[in-house]
Design a protein around this motif. Structure first.
Motif, mmCIF file in Angstrom:
data_model
loop_
_atom_site.group_PDB
_atom_site.id
_atom_site.type_symbol
_atom_site.label_atom_id
_atom_site.label_comp_id
_atom_site.label_asym_id
_atom_site.label_seq_id
_atom_site.Cartn_x
_atom_site.Cartn_y
_atom_site.Cartn_z
ATOM 1 N N ASN A 1 8.806 8.621 -6.365
ATOM 2 C CA ASN A 1 10.118 7.079 -5.745
ATOM 3 C C ASN A 1 9.222 5.452 -5.771
ATOM 4 O O ASN A 1 9.768 5.483 -5.557
ATOM 5 C CB ASN A 1 9.848 6.902 -4.461
ATOM 6 C CG ASN A 1 10.486 9.062 -3.133
ATOM 7 O OD1 ASN A 1 11.284 9.718 -4.141
ATOM 8 N ND2 ASN A 1 9.873 9.615 -2.832
ATOM 9 N N PRO B 1 15.322 -0.935 1.533
ATOM 10 C CA PRO B 1 16.684 -0.656 1.432
ATOM 11 C C PRO B 1 17.326 0.194 2.570
ATOM 12 O O PRO B 1 16.744 1.669 3.059
ATOM 13 C CB PRO B 1 17.083 -1.593 0.447
ATOM 14 C CG PRO B 1 16.179 -1.381 -0.741
ATOM 15 C CD PRO B 1 15.162 -1.060 0.565
ATOM 16 N N TYR C 1 20.985 12.597 2.467
ATOM 17 C CA TYR C 1 21.295 13.264 0.837
ATOM 18 C C TYR C 1 21.208 14.694 0.828
ATOM 19 O O TYR C 1 21.406 14.792 -0.468
ATOM 20 C CB TYR C 1 20.731 11.921 0.192
ATOM 21 C CG TYR C 1 21.315 10.814 0.360
ATOM 22 C CD1 TYR C 1 23.012 10.360 0.382
ATOM 23 C CD2 TYR C 1 20.384 9.503 0.309
ATOM 24 C CE1 TYR C 1 23.236 9.410 0.998
ATOM 25 C CE2 TYR C 1 20.859 8.233 0.980
ATOM 26 C CZ TYR C 1 22.119 8.167 0.953
ATOM 27 O OH TYR C 1 22.160 6.813 1.328
ATOM 28 N N ASP D 1 0.725 -1.139 0.182
ATOM 29 C CA ASP D 1 0.395 0.236 -0.148
ATOM 30 C C ASP D 1 0.917 0.667 0.168
ATOM 31 O O ASP D 1 0.413 2.105 -1.335
ATOM 32 C CB ASP D 1 -1.024 0.005 1.158
ATOM 33 C CG ASP D 1 -2.190 -0.781 1.119
ATOM 34 O OD1 ASP D 1 -2.436 -2.115 -0.664
ATOM 35 O OD2 ASP D 1 -2.872 -1.176 2.067
ATOM 36 N N GLN D 2 1.947 1.707 0.896
ATOM 37 C CA GLN D 2 2.498 2.762 1.305
ATOM 38 C C GLN D 2 3.291 3.004 -0.091
ATOM 39 O O GLN D 2 3.386 3.915 -0.024
ATOM 40 C CB GLN D 2 3.025 2.240 2.249
ATOM 41 C CG GLN D 2 1.964 2.542 3.462
ATOM 42 C CD GLN D 2 3.566 2.527 4.745
ATOM 43 O OE1 GLN D 2 4.621 2.354 5.016
ATOM 44 N NE2 GLN D 2 2.746 2.324 6.312
ATOM 45 N N TYR E 1 18.076 3.525 0.635
ATOM 46 C CA TYR E 1 15.931 4.902 0.228
ATOM 47 C C TYR E 1 15.910 4.586 2.590
ATOM 48 O O TYR E 1 15.017 6.003 2.153
ATOM 49 C CB TYR E 1 14.912 3.456 -0.047
ATOM 50 C CG TYR E 1 13.354 4.088 -0.409
ATOM 51 C CD1 TYR E 1 13.164 5.376 -0.734
ATOM 52 C CD2 TYR E 1 12.720 3.929 1.150
ATOM 53 C CE1 TYR E 1 12.116 6.030 -1.318
ATOM 54 C CE2 TYR E 1 11.122 4.453 0.449
ATOM 55 C CZ TYR E 1 11.705 5.621 -0.491
ATOM 56 O OH TYR E 1 10.011 6.102 -0.672
ATOM 57 N N GLY F 1 16.777 -5.830 2.504
ATOM 58 C CA GLY F 1 15.679 -5.729 2.504
ATOM 59 C C GLY F 1 15.065 -6.085 1.235
ATOM 60 O O GLY F 1 14.950 -4.657 0.776
ATOM 61 N N TRP F 2 13.891 -5.447 2.285
ATOM 62 C CA TRP F 2 12.165 -5.135 1.800
ATOM 63 C C TRP F 2 12.504 -3.548 0.912
ATOM 64 O O TRP F 2 11.898 -2.569 0.786
ATOM 65 C CB TRP F 2 10.748 -5.068 2.145
ATOM 66 C CG TRP F 2 10.602 -6.861 2.507
ATOM 67 C CD1 TRP F 2 10.862 -7.614 3.259
ATOM 68 C CD2 TRP F 2 10.207 -7.594 1.145
ATOM 69 N NE1 TRP F 2 10.000 -9.198 2.130
ATOM 70 C CE2 TRP F 2 9.905 -8.774 1.369
ATOM 71 C CE3 TRP F 2 9.934 -7.221 -0.400
ATOM 72 C CZ2 TRP F 2 9.184 -9.072 0.414
ATOM 73 C CZ3 TRP F 2 9.525 -7.675 -1.288
ATOM 74 C CH2 TRP F 2 8.401 -9.310 -0.530
ATOM 75 N N PRO G 1 15.343 9.738 -7.108
ATOM 76 C CA PRO G 1 13.855 9.087 -7.850
ATOM 77 C C PRO G 1 13.173 9.358 -9.086
ATOM 78 O O PRO G 1 13.020 8.431 -9.190
ATOM 79 C CB PRO G 1 13.151 9.881 -6.686
ATOM 80 C CG PRO G 1 13.794 10.647 -6.339
ATOM 81 C CD PRO G 1 14.794 10.235 -6.471
ATOM 82 N N ALA H 1 23.061 8.085 -3.789
ATOM 83 C CA ALA H 1 21.530 8.570 -2.823
ATOM 84 C C ALA H 1 20.846 7.963 -3.745
ATOM 85 O O ALA H 1 21.043 8.297 -5.570
ATOM 86 C CB ALA H 1 21.605 10.362 -2.631
ATOM 87 N N PRO H 2 19.950 7.343 -3.483
ATOM 88 C CA PRO H 2 18.743 7.292 -4.746
ATOM 89 C C PRO H 2 17.794 8.280 -5.343
ATOM 90 O O PRO H 2 17.655 9.371 -4.610
ATOM 91 C CB PRO H 2 17.632 6.132 -3.556
ATOM 92 C CG PRO H 2 18.287 6.131 -2.586
ATOM 93 C CD PRO H 2 19.476 7.391 -2.320
ATOM 94 N N SER I 1 4.091 7.443 -2.514
ATOM 95 C CA SER I 1 5.211 7.716 -2.777
ATOM 96 C C SER I 1 5.648 8.795 -3.852
ATOM 97 O O SER I 1 6.561 9.158 -4.035
ATOM 98 C CB SER I 1 6.187 6.171 -2.728
ATOM 99 O OG SER I 1 6.032 5.895 -3.750
ATOM 100 N N ILE J 1 10.834 2.577 -5.082
ATOM 101 C CA ILE J 1 10.227 1.372 -4.205
ATOM 102 C C ILE J 1 10.179 -0.152 -4.878
ATOM 103 O O ILE J 1 10.509 -1.288 -3.916
ATOM 104 C CB ILE J 1 9.467 1.890 -3.530
ATOM 105 C CG1 ILE J 1 9.958 3.364 -2.741
ATOM 106 C CG2 ILE J 1 8.554 0.714 -2.487
ATOM 107 C CD1 ILE J 1 8.350 3.725 -2.593
ATOM 108 N N GLY K 1 13.485 -2.339 -5.307
ATOM 109 C CA GLY K 1 13.733 -2.126 -3.734
ATOM 110 C C GLY K 1 13.446 -4.684 -3.808
ATOM 111 O O GLY K 1 14.015 -4.898 -3.438
ATOM 112 N N TYR K 2 12.320 -3.765 -3.930
ATOM 113 C CA TYR K 2 11.260 -5.077 -3.633
ATOM 114 C C TYR K 2 11.295 -5.637 -4.750
ATOM 115 O O TYR K 2 11.717 -7.357 -4.604
ATOM 116 C CB TYR K 2 9.490 -4.974 -3.711
ATOM 117 C CG TYR K 2 8.848 -4.303 -3.082
ATOM 118 C CD1 TYR K 2 9.624 -3.610 -1.735
ATOM 119 C CD2 TYR K 2 8.017 -3.368 -2.863
ATOM 120 C CE1 TYR K 2 8.898 -3.127 -1.113
ATOM 121 C CE2 TYR K 2 6.592 -2.682 -1.920
ATOM 122 C CZ TYR K 2 7.454 -2.640 -1.099
ATOM 123 O OH TYR K 2 6.970 -1.185 -0.252
#
Lengths: 239, 329
Positions: free
Chosen positions: A137, B65, B76, A129-130, B68, B62-63, A222, A219-220, A134, A141, A144-145
């Motif tokens: 972003n 990171p 940052y 859900d979250q 993030y 993991g889910w 987006p 830094a990621p 976002s 996310i 990452g999943y």
């Protein structure tokens, strides 16, 4: 306070038992009162400081003097349980393949049939859900999943679909007997739409793990500088 | 002029006396002790469930990171102070260390539940509960984490192990026979839980006013028809729109008026009864059992120590007799 011959209860304080003269000293009371007033103010400030609040409230909530207190104590959030409106549910659907393109694992979460107890299911529901809130972003996310799924199940590549499940409106569920319109079911296919899709490979997982080990994470980004652009599907598409 | 001055002086004198009564009246620690038992159990269960996916959620990659996590907390960003929130998990990479911390935290929550070294483990429990919640925010947190953290935080302020605890049994074994003294800090802790619950309900109600479906009454349908939430199918309510509308309006009214009507003793039982009904509905029908229960634990702060003792003391006495025999008095 007992009256009328009734026996008083030793555990129940009489309504006006404490005057300013009983208990802690005046200095302690004043110091404690300031601390308590500050704390209670913070309790009411942060839920007020949502995206729509006034400049005054936003800047107060952003002031380090409040932040240093609220953030470490986990008080810097709102309480919008099912507000403003109950919204769509979200699902993460994945398809993991090996180097020959054979399916290693296909699945989705949250899935009540495979994820239990219910609290654990709810954690995965939150994971699904979250990202919806976002903004830019989202693909970060989801990537990452995707990498986590490859770590968990192995395989060479994974495709992750981010699926929204709109809630059937009441009148659609009821249908209309007079106009001969049948009611629809809660899992009607037209209610599902793919909002985004990302792909990750084993090489992406190794790169992320290596960056972590060497302590050189960047830094990621987006906006997609460091990652593949999201496959945004505007308006969604039916499943 | 002197009348105005006298009136002002009387007003501020009364206000200060009322403030003192509210915060600094010593109270019996029975309610706080009961909250410790239930909140400790909830903290233990909540974190035990993390065990199944511990490294996947709390590991560095993991889910959720760590890069993030750092990005979300503004590490940052130039010209902005990063978040002051801190979690030990943001520094741990080794599965062994993460598991070690997890086991220590579980032991701590268990000790809080049974009331062994209550005050100390209450401090540690608050530290651990916040540490877990911070690491999974945003990402996998929800209302349960907020309530867990607030209960753990306030428990450490008062004598939460004064009753229904191993600490109490230990004191009885050493010959303590007197009643548990009233405590100002027990009152402060209970008052803070009460006010925090008021803030939660008030903002939950205000948030709903911004939506449309809580006005039209459709929100209840949207809640029970969400397959991802549904744990008990009550969509048959859809044939009785008036019930759904009534539930929606009652929910909003309850949340908005809770901060005001929970204080008078005549309206308090009604508000508590509504809270029980609402949270049991959420627990049973929408699968949020832990959240429903933890909200009821928070509401327990509004139950008088005498009432708590009527329910808890017979059980505690039997347990004390079982453990201590004659020494239980």
């Amino acid at each position: 306070m007992s009256s009328g011959g009734k026996k008083s209860d030793p555990q129940q304080p009489p309504p006006k038992a404490a005057s300013s003269g009983a208990g802690p000293s005046l200095a302690i009371r004043i110091a404690a009162s300031i601390a308590l007033a500050f704390h209670v103010f913070v309790l009411f400030l942060y839920p007020l400081a949502n995206g729509r609040s006034s400049e005054t409230i936003s800047s107060m909530a952003g002031w380090p003097g409040f932040r240093w207190y609220a953030e470490p104590l986990y008080l810097n959030h709102g309480h919008g349980f099912f507000g403003p409106d109950p919204g769509a549910g979200f699902l993460i659907e994945y398809d993991i393949r090996d180097s020959d393109g054979e399916v290693v694992k296909q699945g989705k979460f949250p899935d009540p049939d495979t994820i239990w107890p219910r609290l654990r299911y709810h954690r995965y529901k939150m994971l699904a859900d979250q990202p919806a809130s976002s903004g830019p972003n989202l693909n970060l996310i989801l990537e990452g999943y995707a990498r986590q799924l490859l770590r968990q199940y192995g395989g060479e590549s994974v495709t992750v679909n981010y699926i929204a499940h709109d809630i059937l409106r009441h009148y659609d569920w009821l249908g209309d007997a007079e106009r001969n319109i049948e009611g629809r079911t809660l899992d009607d296919k037209s209610l599902y739409s793919t909002r985004a899709q990302v792909r990750q490979s084993r090489a992406d997982v190794e790169a992320a793990d290596a960056a972590l080990k060497s302590g050189t994470e960047e830094a990621p980004s987006p906006d997609g500088e460091n990652s593949a652009p999201p496959e945004e599907i505007f308006g969604g598409r039916p499943q | 002029m002197s009348t105005i001055r006298e009136g002002m002086s009387e007003y501020w004198g009364d206000a200060w006396a009322a403030w003192n009564r509210f915060w600094f009246t010593p109270t019996a620690p029975a309610t706080l002790s009961a909250i410790r038992v239930f909140a400790g159990a909830m903290l233990f269960y909540t974190h035990l469930v993390w065990s199944r996916d511990l490294y996947a959620f709390f590991g560095p990659n993991g889910w959720l990171p760590l890069d993030y996590y750092a990005f979300q907390r503004g590490y940052y960003e130039d010209g902005m102070l990063p978040s002051f929130a801190w979690s030990l998990f943001q520094h741990l990479h080794s599965p062994l260390l993460i598991w070690l911390i997890h086991i220590v935290a579980l032991v701590c929550f268990f000790m809080l539940m049974i009331g062994l070294f209550s005050r100390w483990v209450a401090v540690l429990s608050a530290f651990f509960a916040i540490m877990y919640a911070v690491r999974v925010t945003p990402g996998a947190y929800f209302g349960l984490d907020k309530i867990n953290c607030l209960l753990a935080m306030y428990l450490m302020l008062g004598p939460c192990g004064a009753r229904y605890s191993v600490d109490r049994l230990w004191r009885m074994r050493k010959g303590a026979t007197g009643d548990v003294p009233k405590s100002v800090m027990a009152n402060v802790a209970i008052r803070l839980i009460q006010l925090h619950m008021c803030a939660i309900y008030l903002y939950a109600g205000l948030g709903k006013l911004e939506g449309q479906t809580w006005w039209t009454g459709e929100a209840i349908w949207l809640s029970i028809a969400s397959l991802e939430y549904q744990s008990l199918d009550v969509t048959w309510l859809g044939h009785f729109p008036w019930i759904m509308n009534l539930l929606a309006h009652t929910t909003v009214a309850f949340e908005l008026f809770y901060p005001f009507l929970i204080w008078p003793r005549f309206t308090r039982p009604w508000m508590l009864a509504t809270a029980v009904g609402m949270h049991l509905f959420i627990a049973m029908c929408m699968g949020m059992i832990t959240f429903g229960v933890v909200m009821l634990i928070g509401n327990l702060a509004f139950v008088r120590p005498t009432t708590v003792r009527k329910v808890m003391d017979p059980l505690a006495r039997r347990f004390a007799l079982f453990v201590l025999g004659d020494k239980a008095g």
